[in-house]
Motif scaffolding. Structure first.
Motif, PDB file in Angstrom:
ATOM      1  N   GLN A 142      -1.472  -0.803 -10.818  1.00 28.28           N
ATOM      2  CA  GLN A 142      -2.417  -0.018 -11.621  1.00 28.28           C
ATOM      3  C   GLN A 142      -2.055  -0.042 -13.115  1.00 28.28           C
ATOM      4  O   GLN A 142      -2.112   0.973 -13.805  1.00 28.28           O
ATOM      5  CB  GLN A 142      -2.477   1.425 -11.106  1.00 28.28           C
ATOM      6  N   GLY A 143      -1.632  -1.219 -13.575  1.00 29.82           N
ATOM      7  CA  GLY A 143      -1.328  -1.375 -14.996  1.00 29.82           C
ATOM      8  C   GLY A 143       0.037  -0.883 -15.419  1.00 29.82           C
ATOM      9  O   GLY A 143       0.406  -1.014 -16.589  1.00 29.82           O
ATOM     10  N   GLU A 144       0.811  -0.312 -14.496  1.00 27.80           N
ATOM     11  CA  GLU A 144       2.151   0.187 -14.839  1.00 27.80           C
ATOM     12  C   GLU A 144       3.123  -0.989 -14.972  1.00 27.80           C
ATOM     13  O   GLU A 144       3.425  -1.682 -13.997  1.00 27.80           O
ATOM     14  CB  GLU A 144       2.644   1.142 -13.748  1.00 27.80           C
ATOM     15  N   GLU A 145       3.615  -1.217 -16.190  1.00 27.45           N
ATOM     16  CA  GLU A 145       4.520  -2.338 -16.448  1.00 27.45           C
ATOM     17  C   GLU A 145       5.816  -2.207 -15.653  1.00 27.45           C
ATOM     18  O   GLU A 145       6.356  -3.193 -15.143  1.00 27.45           O
ATOM     19  CB  GLU A 145       4.828  -2.443 -17.949  1.00 27.45           C
ATOM     20  N   LYS A 146       6.340  -0.981 -15.557  1.00 25.71           N
ATOM     21  CA  LYS A 146       7.583  -0.750 -14.827  1.00 25.71           C
ATOM     22  C   LYS A 146       7.415  -1.109 -13.360  1.00 25.71           C
ATOM     23  O   LYS A 146       8.289  -1.714 -12.735  1.00 25.71           O
ATOM     24  CB  LYS A 146       7.995   0.719 -14.973  1.00 25.71           C
ATOM     25  N   CYS A 147       6.249  -0.781 -12.822  1.00 28.23           N
ATOM     26  CA  CYS A 147       5.962  -1.085 -11.417  1.00 28.23           C
ATOM     27  C   CYS A 147       5.774  -2.590 -11.212  1.00 28.23           C
ATOM     28  O   CYS A 147       6.220  -3.157 -10.218  1.00 28.23           O
ATOM     29  CB  CYS A 147       4.714  -0.324 -10.972  1.00 28.23           C
ATOM     30  N   LYS A 148       5.127  -3.232 -12.173  1.00 26.30           N
ATOM     31  CA  LYS A 148       4.941  -4.688 -12.093  1.00 26.30           C
ATOM     32  C   LYS A 148       6.295  -5.401 -12.033  1.00 26.30           C
ATOM     33  O   LYS A 148       6.511  -6.311 -11.219  1.00 26.30           O
ATOM     34  CB  LYS A 148       4.164  -5.182 -13.307  1.00 26.30           C
ATOM     35  N   ALA A 149       7.204  -4.976 -12.930  1.00 24.54           N
ATOM     36  CA  ALA A 149       8.525  -5.594 -12.980  1.00 24.54           C
ATOM     37  C   ALA A 149       9.290  -5.350 -11.687  1.00 24.54           C
ATOM     38  O   ALA A 149       9.960  -6.254 -11.150  1.00 24.54           O
ATOM     39  CB  ALA A 149       9.309  -5.047 -14.174  1.00 24.54           C
ATOM     40  N   ALA A 150       9.188  -4.100 -11.158  1.00 24.93           N
ATOM     41  CA  ALA A 150       9.893  -3.764  -9.921  1.00 24.93           C
ATOM     42  C   ALA A 150       9.358  -4.582  -8.752  1.00 24.93           C
ATOM     43  O   ALA A 150      10.122  -5.078  -7.914  1.00 24.93           O
ATOM     44  CB  ALA A 150       9.761  -2.275  -9.643  1.00 24.93           C
ATOM     45  N   ARG A 151       8.038  -4.721  -8.688  1.00 26.14           N
ATOM     46  CA  ARG A 151       7.443  -5.489  -7.591  1.00 26.14           C
ATOM     47  C   ARG A 151       7.855  -6.958  -7.679  1.00 26.14           C
ATOM     48  O   ARG A 151       8.149  -7.599  -6.665  1.00 26.14           O
ATOM     49  CB  ARG A 151       5.916  -5.369  -7.630  1.00 26.14           C
ATOM     50  N   LYS A 152       7.877  -7.494  -8.898  1.00 20.34           N
ATOM     51  CA  LYS A 152       8.273  -8.893  -9.099  1.00 20.34           C
ATOM     52  C   LYS A 152       9.704  -9.136  -8.616  1.00 20.34           C
ATOM     53  O   LYS A 152       9.999 -10.140  -7.956  1.00 20.34           O
ATOM     54  CB  LYS A 152       8.140  -9.252 -10.585  1.00 20.34           C
ATOM     55  N   GLN A 153      10.606  -8.191  -8.962  1.00 21.22           N
ATOM     56  CA  GLN A 153      12.000  -8.321  -8.532  1.00 21.22           C
ATOM     57  C   GLN A 153      12.118  -8.211  -7.020  1.00 21.22           C
ATOM     58  O   GLN A 153      12.907  -8.922  -6.390  1.00 21.22           O
ATOM     59  CB  GLN A 153      12.852  -7.237  -9.198  1.00 21.22           C
ATOM     60  N   ALA A 154      11.318  -7.317  -6.422  1.00 22.05           N
ATOM     61  CA  ALA A 154      11.363  -7.143  -4.973  1.00 22.05           C
ATOM     62  C   ALA A 154      10.869  -8.395  -4.253  1.00 22.05           C
ATOM     63  O   ALA A 154      11.428  -8.801  -3.225  1.00 22.05           O
ATOM     64  CB  ALA A 154      10.519  -5.933  -4.578  1.00 22.05           C
ATOM     65  N   VAL A 155       9.812  -9.003  -4.781  1.00 26.45           N
ATOM     66  CA  VAL A 155       9.297 -10.254  -4.201  1.00 26.45           C
ATOM     67  C   VAL A 155      10.367 -11.341  -4.264  1.00 26.45           C
ATOM     68  O   VAL A 155      10.600 -12.072  -3.283  1.00 26.45           O
ATOM     69  CB  VAL A 155       8.018 -10.709  -4.935  1.00 26.45           C
ATOM     70  N   LYS A 156      11.018 -11.445  -5.399  1.00 21.21           N
ATOM     71  CA  LYS A 156      12.077 -12.455  -5.558  1.00 21.21           C
ATOM     72  C   LYS A 156      13.215 -12.208  -4.572  1.00 21.21           C
ATOM     73  O   LYS A 156      13.748 -13.155  -3.973  1.00 21.21           O
ATOM     74  CB  LYS A 156      12.610 -12.429  -6.999  1.00 21.21           C
ATOM     75  N   LEU A 157      13.579 -10.913  -4.397  1.00 19.06           N
ATOM     76  CA  LEU A 157      14.644 -10.575  -3.455  1.00 19.06           C
ATOM     77  C   LEU A 157      14.252 -10.973  -2.030  1.00 19.06           C
ATOM     78  O   LEU A 157      15.051 -11.593  -1.308  1.00 19.06           O
ATOM     79  CB  LEU A 157      14.946  -9.075  -3.515  1.00 19.06           C
ATOM     80  N   ALA A 158      13.027 -10.635  -1.624  1.00 16.40           N
ATOM     81  CA  ALA A 158      12.564 -10.974  -0.272  1.00 16.40           C
ATOM     82  C   ALA A 158      12.572 -12.486  -0.054  1.00 16.40           C
ATOM     83  O   ALA A 158      12.978 -12.981   1.012  1.00 16.40           O
ATOM     84  CB  ALA A 158      11.164 -10.407  -0.046  1.00 16.40           C
ATOM     85  N   GLN A 159      12.137 -13.238  -1.065  1.00 11.96           N
ATOM     86  CA  GLN A 159      12.127 -14.699  -0.956  1.00 11.96           C
ATOM     87  C   GLN A 159      13.541 -15.259  -0.865  1.00 11.96           C
ATOM     88  O   GLN A 159      13.806 -16.205  -0.113  1.00 11.96           O
ATOM     89  CB  GLN A 159      11.382 -15.301  -2.150  1.00 11.96           C
TER      90      GLN A 159
END
Length: 447
Positions: free
Chosen positions: A415-432
């Motif tokens: 929902q446009g939250e930059e902090k959330c975008k960054a957190a989700r990106k890091q989580a995706v990288k971790l899962a991969q």
């Protein structure tokens, strides 16, 4: 039975068995193909011995018949092993990969030394891919396959090294022939060295049937003798120029001993290699730390000391000598991933525990990402403990769990939250990364 009274047929069978035994190690270690000269030689010897065994007269005596049967079975066993070594699916795989390397060399390198264009990025990427695929060929500890893989890797890596050395460190630009009469000779020799480099590569890769290693060695040694005989009249710049060309020749000469080196036990048996032993020592300690963490009732007390020691293990791996051996390079790469994955696991655990102590309002999407990170932490703990292959039910279950977490992250709307975008990106990288680590642990790679 008294040896002095031993039946002549028994004595003859023992002589044949002794001859068969004398080539047993050659058969076990045979790493070539069925069209190799050595294969035909070994096959011929064993077949001849079978005929010899068959010609022994048993005179209808049971003990001689049994002795002849055992001798024939042992010889047939070696014949079968010889055939299996030459036609093993992984031996054929090694040969097919090598043929790709030959095609690459014929297309990109041989023309290069005949005045063509420079070596392309396509070649460098292609040869690196070939090396990586060779390191992944399974040998199952079989001596013949270990030798074949090492022998092939040695030649392909030599070609890569020759090209890299040539591109990175060319000898000094030719001096003007007006400087001294000997310069013309050095310039001429340097041209011959460039041609010899192309010849050497073609020889190593088996794409030149008009030259031999012995002849090329004589040619290169002759060039050194010619350079040594030159009178440079104490001119430092000419002496340095000559020295660089001599060093270049010596660099090429060392590759002509590859055939002999690749046949020795120490070359392909990496289990006894000093660098591999050092890597194994690091991995052993890493596993001990991992088990302590996963089994501890209060693992948080171990986080700091464990991370410190694991960072030290990374430092030890950085000091491992690769010996320009791709198998050692791959072993170190995997060991680094093992240690780094455990450090990442501790980092995530620490972050999750610190978060529990924080009492503050946060965006729902950010909270959703942290919930998924908690799930990933639990799954990662299981992955760290996993010890199996890709057909195991547990592997399939863990893979599905990780895929579900990736899908859950994909469904999170920042929902446009930059902090959330960054957190989700890091989580995706971790899962991969966890998925990749699970894949690495299950591919049954070996030295």
């Amino acid at each position: 039975m008294d040896m002095g009274n031993q039946h002549p047929s028994i004595s003859r069978l023992q002589e044949i068995q002794k001859e068969v035994k004398s080539i047993e190690q050659q058969v076990i270690g045979f790493s070539g193909l069925s069209d190799d000269k050595n294969y035909k030689k070994l096959e011929r010897i064993l077949t001849k011995q079978l005929f010899e065994i068959d010609s022994v007269d048993t005179e209808g005596k049971g003990d001689i018949q049994q002795a002849r049967k055992r001798a024939a079975q042992e010889t047939e066993r070696l014949l079968k092993e010889l055939e299996q070594n030459a036609n093993h699916p992984h031996r054929i795989e090694i040969q097919n990969i090598f043929k790709e390397a030959q095609s690459l060399v014929e297309e990109k390198i041989v023309p290069f030394y005949n005045g063509g264009n420079r070596v392309t990025d396509e070649f460098e990427e292609g040869i690196q891919d070939i090396i990586l695929r060779l390191t992944h060929v399974k040998t199952g500890g079989k001596i013949s396959l270990r030798k074949a893989r090492y022998h092939t890797l040695t030649k392909v890596c030599a070609v890569q090294e020759i090209i890299e050395d040539c591109m990175k460190k060319q000898p000094s630009l030719p001096l003007s022939e007006d400087a001294h009469p000997s310069v013309a000779k050095i310039n001429s020799v340097m041209c011959e060295v460039n041609k010899a480099r192309g010849t050497l590569i073609a020889l190593l890769m088996g794409v030149n049937n008009n030259e031999t290693c012995r002849h090329l060695s004589c040619v290169l040694s002759g060039l050194i003798a010619d350079l040594d005989a030159l009178d440079v009249c104490g001119r430092t710049e000419i002496r340095n120029y000559r020295r660089e060309v001599v060093e270049d020749i010596n660099q090429l000469l060392k590759y002509l001993d590859l055939e002999e080196e690749a046949g020795t036990t120490h070359a392909f048996d990496l289990r006894q290699n000093h660098s591999i032993l050092k890597i194994e020592k690091v991995l052993k300690r890493m596993r001990e730390i991992k088990n302590e963490l996963l089994q501890a009732q209060n693992p948080s007390e171990l986080y700091l000391s464990s991370k410190t020691e694991l960072q030290g293990l990374i430092g030890e791996l950085d000091e491992v000598t690769l010996e320009k051996n791709p198998c050692i390079r791959e072993a170190r790469r995997r060991a680094v991933i093992e240690v780094q994955t455990l450090i990442t696991y501790i980092d995530l655990k620490e972050a999750l525990e610190k978060r529990k102590l924080l009492v503050c309002e946060e965006h729902p999407s950010h909270k959703a990402v942290w919930h998924i990170l908690g799930n990933l932490s639990e799954i990662q703990g299981e992955v760290l403990s996993f010890d199996g292959n890709r057909t195991d039910k547990n592997y399939i279950r863990l893979e599905e769990l990780l895929t579900k977490q990736l899908l859950a992250l994909d469904a999170v709307d920042p929902q446009g939250e930059e902090k959330c975008k960054a957190a989700r990106k890091q989580a995706v990288k971790l899962a991969q990364n966890i998925l990749s680590y699970l894949d690495l642990k299950s591919d049954e790679w070996e030295y």
